[in-house]
Design a protein around this motif. Structure first.
Motif, PDB file in Angstrom:
ATOM      1  N   ASP A  55     -51.845 -27.613  61.540  1.00  6.43           N
ATOM      2  CA  ASP A  55     -52.827 -26.987  60.659  1.00  6.43           C
ATOM      3  C   ASP A  55     -53.937 -26.280  61.434  1.00  6.43           C
ATOM      4  N   LYS A  56     -54.398 -26.882  62.520  1.00  3.63           N
ATOM      5  CA  LYS A  56     -55.460 -26.259  63.322  1.00  3.63           C
ATOM      6  C   LYS A  56     -55.015 -24.899  63.839  1.00  3.63           C
ATOM      7  N   GLU A  57     -53.768 -24.825  64.284  1.00  3.32           N
ATOM      8  CA  GLU A  57     -53.243 -23.572  64.815  1.00  3.32           C
ATOM      9  C   GLU A  57     -53.018 -22.550  63.690  1.00  3.32           C
ATOM     10  N   VAL A  58     -52.481 -22.989  62.567  1.00  5.71           N
ATOM     11  CA  VAL A  58     -52.263 -22.095  61.429  1.00  5.71           C
ATOM     12  C   VAL A  58     -53.581 -21.467  60.995  1.00  5.71           C
ATOM     13  N   GLU A  59     -54.623 -22.288  60.906  1.00  3.16           N
ATOM     14  CA  GLU A  59     -55.912 -21.780  60.438  1.00  3.16           C
ATOM     15  C   GLU A  59     -56.539 -20.820  61.449  1.00  3.16           C
ATOM     16  N   ALA A  60     -56.345 -21.080  62.741  1.00  2.00           N
ATOM     17  CA  ALA A  60     -56.845 -20.152  63.757  1.00  2.00           C
ATOM     18  C   ALA A  60     -56.140 -18.804  63.651  1.00  2.00           C
ATOM     19  N   VAL A  61     -54.835 -18.834  63.432  1.00  5.44           N
ATOM     20  CA  VAL A  61     -54.065 -17.594  63.312  1.00  5.44           C
ATOM     21  C   VAL A  61     -54.454 -16.839  62.045  1.00  5.44           C
ATOM     22  N   LEU A  62     -54.668 -17.545  60.955  1.00  2.00           N
ATOM     23  CA  LEU A  62     -55.101 -16.883  59.720  1.00  2.00           C
ATOM     24  C   LEU A  62     -56.453 -16.188  59.915  1.00  2.00           C
ATOM     25  N   ARG A  63     -57.366 -16.839  60.615  1.00  2.00           N
ATOM     26  CA  ARG A  63     -58.664 -16.203  60.891  1.00  2.00           C
ATOM     27  C   ARG A  63     -58.473 -14.944  61.723  1.00  2.00           C
ATOM     28  N   TYR A  64     -57.630 -15.023  62.741  1.00  2.00           N
ATOM     29  CA  TYR A  64     -57.384 -13.861  63.597  1.00  2.00           C
ATOM     30  C   TYR A  64     -56.792 -12.705  62.793  1.00  2.00           C
ATOM     31  N   LEU A  65     -55.811 -13.005  61.958  1.00  2.00           N
ATOM     32  CA  LEU A  65     -55.141 -11.942  61.202  1.00  2.00           C
ATOM     33  C   LEU A  65     -56.084 -11.267  60.216  1.00  2.00           C
ATOM     34  N   THR A  66     -56.937 -12.043  59.576  1.00  2.00           N
ATOM     35  CA  THR A  66     -57.848 -11.450  58.595  1.00  2.00           C
ATOM     36  C   THR A  66     -59.041 -10.766  59.257  1.00  2.00           C
ATOM     37  N   GLN A  67     -59.600 -11.385  60.295  1.00  2.00           N
ATOM     38  CA  GLN A  67     -60.816 -10.863  60.908  1.00  2.00           C
ATOM     39  C   GLN A  67     -60.550  -9.784  61.953  1.00  2.00           C
ATOM     40  N   GLN A  68     -59.476  -9.925  62.729  1.00  2.00           N
ATOM     41  CA  GLN A  68     -59.198  -8.993  63.811  1.00  2.00           C
ATOM     42  C   GLN A  68     -58.141  -7.942  63.462  1.00  2.00           C
ATOM     43  N   CYS A  69     -57.262  -8.258  62.534  1.00  2.00           N
ATOM     44  CA  CYS A  69     -56.163  -7.334  62.203  1.00  2.00           C
ATOM     45  C   CYS A  69     -56.283  -6.743  60.804  1.00  2.00           C
ATOM     46  N   GLY A  70     -57.278  -7.167  60.043  1.00  2.00           N
ATOM     47  CA  GLY A  70     -57.471  -6.622  58.706  1.00  2.00           C
ATOM     48  C   GLY A  70     -56.393  -6.994  57.713  1.00  2.00           C
ATOM     49  N   ALA A  71     -55.703  -8.118  57.962  1.00  2.00           N
ATOM     50  CA  ALA A  71     -54.620  -8.526  57.058  1.00  2.00           C
ATOM     51  C   ALA A  71     -55.193  -9.027  55.738  1.00  2.00           C
ATOM     52  N   GLN A  72     -54.644  -8.516  54.662  1.00  2.00           N
ATOM     53  CA  GLN A  72     -55.044  -8.946  53.325  1.00  2.00           C
ATOM     54  C   GLN A  72     -53.989  -9.829  52.670  1.00  2.00           C
ATOM     55  N   ARG A  73     -52.764  -9.719  53.143  1.00  2.00           N
ATOM     56  CA  ARG A  73     -51.659 -10.521  52.607  1.00  2.00           C
ATOM     57  C   ARG A  73     -50.844 -11.034  53.794  1.00  2.00           C
ATOM     58  N   VAL A  74     -50.561 -12.338  53.803  1.00  2.00           N
ATOM     59  CA  VAL A  74     -49.900 -12.967  54.952  1.00  2.00           C
ATOM     60  C   VAL A  74     -48.688 -13.761  54.486  1.00  2.00           C
ATOM     61  N   GLY A  75     -47.601 -13.660  55.259  1.00  2.00           N
ATOM     62  CA  GLY A  75     -46.424 -14.481  55.052  1.00  2.00           C
ATOM     63  C   GLY A  75     -46.082 -15.218  56.328  1.00  2.00           C
ATOM     64  N   ILE A  76     -45.040 -16.048  56.284  1.00  2.00           N
ATOM     65  CA  ILE A  76     -44.659 -16.830  57.455  1.00  2.00           C
ATOM     66  C   ILE A  76     -43.147 -16.963  57.528  1.00  2.00           C
ATOM     67  N   VAL A  77     -42.618 -16.891  58.759  1.00  2.00           N
ATOM     68  CA  VAL A  77     -41.186 -17.025  59.038  1.00  2.00           C
ATOM     69  C   VAL A  77     -41.046 -17.978  60.208  1.00  2.00           C
ATOM     70  N   GLY A  78     -40.063 -18.887  60.154  1.00  2.00           N
ATOM     71  CA  GLY A  78     -39.878 -19.800  61.273  1.00  2.00           C
ATOM     72  C   GLY A  78     -38.432 -20.153  61.496  1.00  2.00           C
ATOM     73  N   PHE A  79     -38.099 -20.423  62.761  1.00  2.00           N
ATOM     74  CA  PHE A  79     -36.729 -20.715  63.175  1.00  2.00           C
ATOM     75  C   PHE A  79     -36.627 -22.147  63.705  1.00  2.00           C
ATOM     76  N   CYS A  80     -35.697 -22.920  63.165  1.00  2.00           N
ATOM     77  CA  CYS A  80     -35.427 -24.287  63.629  1.00  2.00           C
ATOM     78  C   CYS A  80     -36.701 -25.132  63.526  1.00  2.00           C
ATOM     79  N   TRP A  81     -37.294 -25.558  64.649  1.00  2.00           N
ATOM     80  CA  TRP A  81     -38.567 -26.282  64.601  1.00  2.00           C
ATOM     81  C   TRP A  81     -39.578 -25.492  63.780  1.00  2.00           C
ATOM     82  N   GLY A  82     -39.573 -24.177  63.958  1.00  2.00           N
ATOM     83  CA  GLY A  82     -40.477 -23.320  63.194  1.00  2.00           C
ATOM     84  C   GLY A  82     -40.138 -23.257  61.719  1.00  2.00           C
TER      85      GLY A  82
END
Length: 245
Positions: A107-134
């Motif tokens: 969760d700590k990592e997910v929330e850090a990435v969400l902050r980066y995407l919204t604040q630094q990349c201007g993302a307004q809509r976010v999805g997630i994809v993961g493989f095996c462990w992901g």
């Protein structure tokens, strides 16, 4: 990924020689690989690694493929600097190695990435994809973060838990028929439980004759009969994101 001849979960198997089209960045306490689309769409996808870590060329390739469809795409180091699995290690050490890399404690990592995407990349809509462990990470995240609008979990599953069926947003689960890591009985149970408890759109899809890791392995190394399934799964992944993100 898995090599059919090896009993190792997610064997390094078919590894791409691929350098990537993006670049590495620091996202708070973790490193990440980021690829931007040609034109900013305000949409972003978090891509979660398998046991071979965030720098696996196959994972970067899939991130670039997704970016080519109009998404800022990020592959964070969800192991936070800990060593990824090495296929030369003895398999008897795998359970102990996995204990310190809990797919439901990100969760700590997910929330850090969400902050980066919204604040630094201007993302307004976010999805997630993961493989095996992901893929297991995606399953967990989609039960907890309603701001993540869609998920695609590929051959990952949260096992032995009853609190993982109330998905917050549409989620696609992709499995392989001949997966020695995830049995068809487990896939069937997941399908049944989601039908009983999940109120959002979801799909569980199993690909005939395929093995663990088939979607992000090198197509040229597969049997010709497998290539249509790889193409279909990749197409399904992108279509799901396009529909819901």
């Amino acid at each position: 990924m898995a090599n059919e001849a090896s009993p190792c979960p997610c064997d390094i198997g078919h590894r791409l020689e691929y350098g990537g089209m993006g670049h590495e960045v620091q996202v708070e306490h973790i490193r990440a690989y980021v690829t931007r689309p040609r034109a900013d769409t305000g949409k972003a996808i978090i891509v979660v690694q398998d046991i071979f870590g965030w720098k696996l060329p196959n994972t970067w390739y899939m991130a670039d493929l997704i970016a080519g469809n109009g998404y800022t795409t990020i592959v964070p180091d969800f192991f936070v600097g800990k060593e990824p699995w090495n296929p030369s290690w003895e398999m008897k050490t795998f359970p102990e190695w996995l204990k310190s890399r809990d797919a439901r404690k990100v969760d700590k990592e997910v929330e850090a990435v969400l902050r980066y995407l919204t604040q630094q990349c201007g993302a307004q809509r976010v999805g997630i994809v993961g493989f095996c462990w992901g893929g297991t990470v995606v399953h967990h995240v989609m039960t907890k973060y309603p701001q993540i609008r869609a998920g695609v979990s590929l051959y990952g599953i949260v096992k032995d838990s009853e609190d993982v069926y109330d998905l917050k947003n549409p989620t696609l689960f992709i499995f392989a028929e001949n997966d020695f890591v995830i049995s068809l009985e487990q896939v069937s149970l997941l399908t049944q439980k989601l039908k009983e408890h999940c109120k959002v759109e979801h799909q569980v899809k199993t690909f005939t004759g395929q093995t663990h890791g088939f979607v992000h392995r090198k197509r040229e190394d597969c049997q010709p009969a497998d290539k249509p399934y790889i193409d279909e799964a990749r197409r399904n992944l992108v279509e799901w994101l396009n529909k819901f993100v």
